[in-house]
Scaffold this active site. Structure first.
Site, PDB file in Angstrom:
ATOM      1  N   GLY A 174      37.392  38.314  48.670  1.00 54.28           N
ATOM      2  CA  GLY A 174      36.549  38.133  47.490  1.00 54.28           C
ATOM      3  C   GLY A 174      37.397  37.775  46.306  1.00 54.28           C
ATOM      4  N   GLY A 177      37.653  38.812  38.275  1.00 50.23           N
ATOM      5  CA  GLY A 177      38.012  38.114  37.061  1.00 50.23           C
ATOM      6  C   GLY A 177      39.496  37.830  36.950  1.00 50.23           C
ATOM      7  N   GLY A 179      41.777  37.509  39.749  1.00 50.97           N
ATOM      8  CA  GLY A 179      42.441  36.933  40.894  1.00 50.97           C
ATOM      9  C   GLY A 179      41.630  37.123  42.150  1.00 50.97           C
ATOM     10  N   LYS A 196      45.898  41.762  46.190  1.00 50.87           N
ATOM     11  CA  LYS A 196      45.265  41.057  45.082  1.00 50.87           C
ATOM     12  C   LYS A 196      46.326  40.256  44.348  1.00 50.87           C
ATOM     13  CE  LYS A 196      41.808  41.718  41.503  1.00 50.87           C
ATOM     14  NZ  LYS A 196      40.905  42.678  40.838  1.00 50.87           N
ATOM     15  N   ASP A 440      33.061  48.771  35.263  1.00 48.88           N
ATOM     16  CA  ASP A 440      32.347  47.855  36.152  1.00 48.88           C
ATOM     17  C   ASP A 440      32.034  48.533  37.476  1.00 48.88           C
ATOM     18  OD1 ASP A 440      31.079  45.513  36.808  1.00 48.88           O
ATOM     19  OD2 ASP A 440      32.872  44.520  37.545  1.00 48.88           O
TER      20      ASP A 440
END
Length: 620
Positions: A174, A177, A179, A196, A440
């Site tokens: 996936g 924002g 990377g 990541k 988030d």
């Protein structure tokens, strides 16, 4: 004039200061000075070619330049002092000398950049060998020499890349924002991990130190309900612009293109917004975030939200750190730049284009004219968790349609949802206790790991999110680059009202997200339209009547958690001490789960004993 001092006193002080020997100022990031304008009225017409002063190019990569200088010093130390211990001491002395002279910043000599210096040293050695070969050859040659050097540089980067050497890239999991997250296999231990990749662009000294500091903070998050952190490192990546593409086809590129093709079919989760954390002590006076959110509520009531993180003002430099979704330039062996598009073009990253800096547009133009750029890539190796709470809820909704009796369907049982929510609250309590706000929380950022489906909160960003811009947010497509003091981050359905309105927020914003997740855990949905309608109605205090009748306690706390007044929302600690998790049914559920686990262990032990007895019988 402060303190009521006289003019003569000030003059004497200035004379004393002038006589003293002061250390030269550090030349970290010199401010740009506009070119002087002269009277050209007497200049002949044939010489008046340039009516406008020449624009000197800006240098947004001063940090990288200083790192290169430090690497040269380290390389010279190794050349002149073969003893490794002595060469290290010589290198430190040289760095101290250059720092005192104001030619270097101390942070560029720190151990955090040792891997980058190793990369530079190998490249310098290779270039010196190539230069020697060039001197010994006939100078009258074609341009094939430069092409040969370019291919060797790319091959050298592959040899010095820890990511390429130690890991095999399997799939893209996936993107967020900052990377993309990849599923990889470690070539040494054979285990699978999630890595990541975060591309750092135009980094200043202050912002680089913030990134490194906050990565260390993330490394300190050790909790059963937090995604495990393994390590992090920084590498150099070589980015070629489209006009200088090298026609090289690599297996990793083909794998990536296949997964990107599957993304449109639902194979890859595309995060709806950037996930990030902030430190709870940050105040609006210290922040200058900018975000623009577009909420579309069409006839089907499907709500999409796009949130852009923006730059926090920095007093030391006008330039800022930009963490960009890396696309195809996440490794040194990928020369084709996918996301560096001309201004006005959109990439595959949703979001409005914003700018907090007039000079940022000039920097972009400079980037577009540059043939090649070297950037820093931050790699964060994490525990691999492939099943998200979003997947679990989707499967639960599908099975709930098939289950007539709720008690007979474990995917809809309230006890299972309570267990998931309790572990989630325990993880949130931990990060809040560490002074961190996630901002988030949503099912896509919450994972279920292992056979017991232990909850893991993940997809943490960096605490310096407010000084970061996404690649698609460099410039506003409408030309509106005026900064505003808002902070609309998070996904629309799960973001608190204060986040969407751009007002001050704190840990209670995470509690609002927990309230929406609590509703989604206990309320199965038949369609996506129904889900969007119900989750949107929570903002106005509307809770499904069926849920209130079936689960009155949960409905009560959903109402409290999703209230507009953030101060009245319960904290994570208050939730853990509430009646949500103190009922007799929950205690029985915990005991039943332990009994089931023990029964499984007993069965496995019986199988092992039977196998051992069979082996002994064969030996006899």
């Amino acid at each position: 004039m402060l303190g009521g001092g006289s003019v003569d006193g000030e003059r004497d002080t200035d004379d004393d200061a002038a006589g003293a020997v002061a250390a030269p100022p550090a030349i970290d990031f010199p401010a740009e000075v506009s070119d002087p304008k002269y009277d050209e009225s007497d200049v002949p017409a044939e010489l008046q070619v340039f009516k406008e002063p020449l624009q000197q190019p800006t240098f947004p990569f001063l940090v990288a330049n200083q790192l290169l200088l430090v690497s040269l010093l380290e390389h010279l130390s190794h050349v002149h002092e073969p003893n490794p211990l002595h060469s290290k001491q010589v290198f430190k002395l040289l760095c101290q000398t250059f720092i005192k002279m104001g030619l270097l910043s101390s942070f560029t000599c720190s151990d955090e950049f040792s891997s980058l210096r190793l990369h530079h040293n190998r490249a310098i050695t290779h270039l010196m060998r190539s230069a020697k070969e060039r001197v010994r050859q006939d100078p009258c040659q074609d341009n094939s020499y430069m092409q040969k050097i370019r291919s060797r540089e790319i091959a050298l980067e592959a040899q010095t890349s820890r990511y390429l050497n130690e890991f095999e890239e399997l799939a893209i999991l996936g993107k967020g924002g900052y990377g993309r997250v990849y599923k990889v296999r470690n070539k040494l231990d054979g285990q699978h991990y999630a890595i990541k990749k975060i591309l750092i662009k135009s980094a200043t000294k202050t912002d680089c130190m913030k990134v490194l500091r906050e990565v260390k903070v993330l490394a300190g998050l050790q909790h059963p309900n937090i995604v495990g952190y393994h390590t992090a490192w920084i590498e150099h990546v070589h980015v070629l612009q489209p006009q200088d593409r090298v026609p090289i086809q690599l297996p990793s590129l083909e794998v990536l293109s296949e997964h990107e093709g599957d993304r449109n079919q639902g194979g890859v989760k595309d995060n709806e917004s950037s996930s990030s954390i902030i430190f709870a002590e940050l105040t609006p006076e210290k922040e200058n975030p900018l975000a623009e959110s577009d909420v579309k509520n069409e006839n089907n009531n499907l709500v999409s939200y796009r949130a852009n993180l923006v730059i926090r003002s920095s007093s030391e430099s006008e330039s800022s750190i930009e963490l960009q979704e890396d696309g195809l330039n996440e490794s040194p062996l990928r020369p084709v730049v996918k996301h560096q598009l001309p201004l006005g073009h959109s990439s595959d990253v949703e979001g409005n284009f914003t700018s907090t800096d007039e000079s940022s547009e000039d920097n972009l133009n400079l980037l577009g004219q540059t043939e090649a750029r070297y950037h820093l890539m931050l790699h964060i190796q994490m525990q691999l968790c492939e099943l998200s709470l979003w997947d679990w809820i989707a499967e639960r909704n599908n099975r709930s349609r098939e289950c007539v009796d709720e008690a007979a369907c474990p995917y809809v049982m309230a006890s299972v949802a309570t267990k998931i929510f309790q572990e989630l609250v325990e993880g949130v309590f931990y990060i809040h206790n560490m002074g961190i706000v996630h901002r988030d929380l949503k099912p896509r950022n919450i994972f279920l790991h292992g056979p017991d489906q232990q909850v893991k909160i993940g997809d943490f960003g960096l605490a310096c999110a407010d000084i970061i811009q996404k690649s698609a947010d460099w410039t506003n497509r409408n030309g509106k680059g005026t900064p505003t003091h808002t902070s609309r981050v998070g996904t629309c359905l799960y973001a608190s009202p204060e986040q969407l309105e751009g007002s001050e927020y704190d840990a209670k914003s995470d509690m609002y997200s927990l309230g929406v997740i609590l509703l989604e855990l206990f309320q199965p949905f038949g369609t996506e339209m129904e889900r969007a309608t119900v989750l949107t109605g929570v903002r106005t205090g509307r809770i499904p009547e069926s849920l209130s009748k079936r689960c009155p306690v949960q409905a009560k706390y959903i109402q409290l958690l999703t209230g507009r007044n953030a101060a009245q929302r319960p904290s994570a600690l208050q939730l853990l001490q509430s009646e949500l998790f103190q009922t007799t049914g929950n205690v029985n559920l915990t005991l039943q789960m332990k009994i089931m686990e023990q029964e499984k262990e007993i069965e496995e032990l019986k199988k092992q004993l039977s196998l051992l007895s069979q082996d002994k019988g064969l030996k006899r």
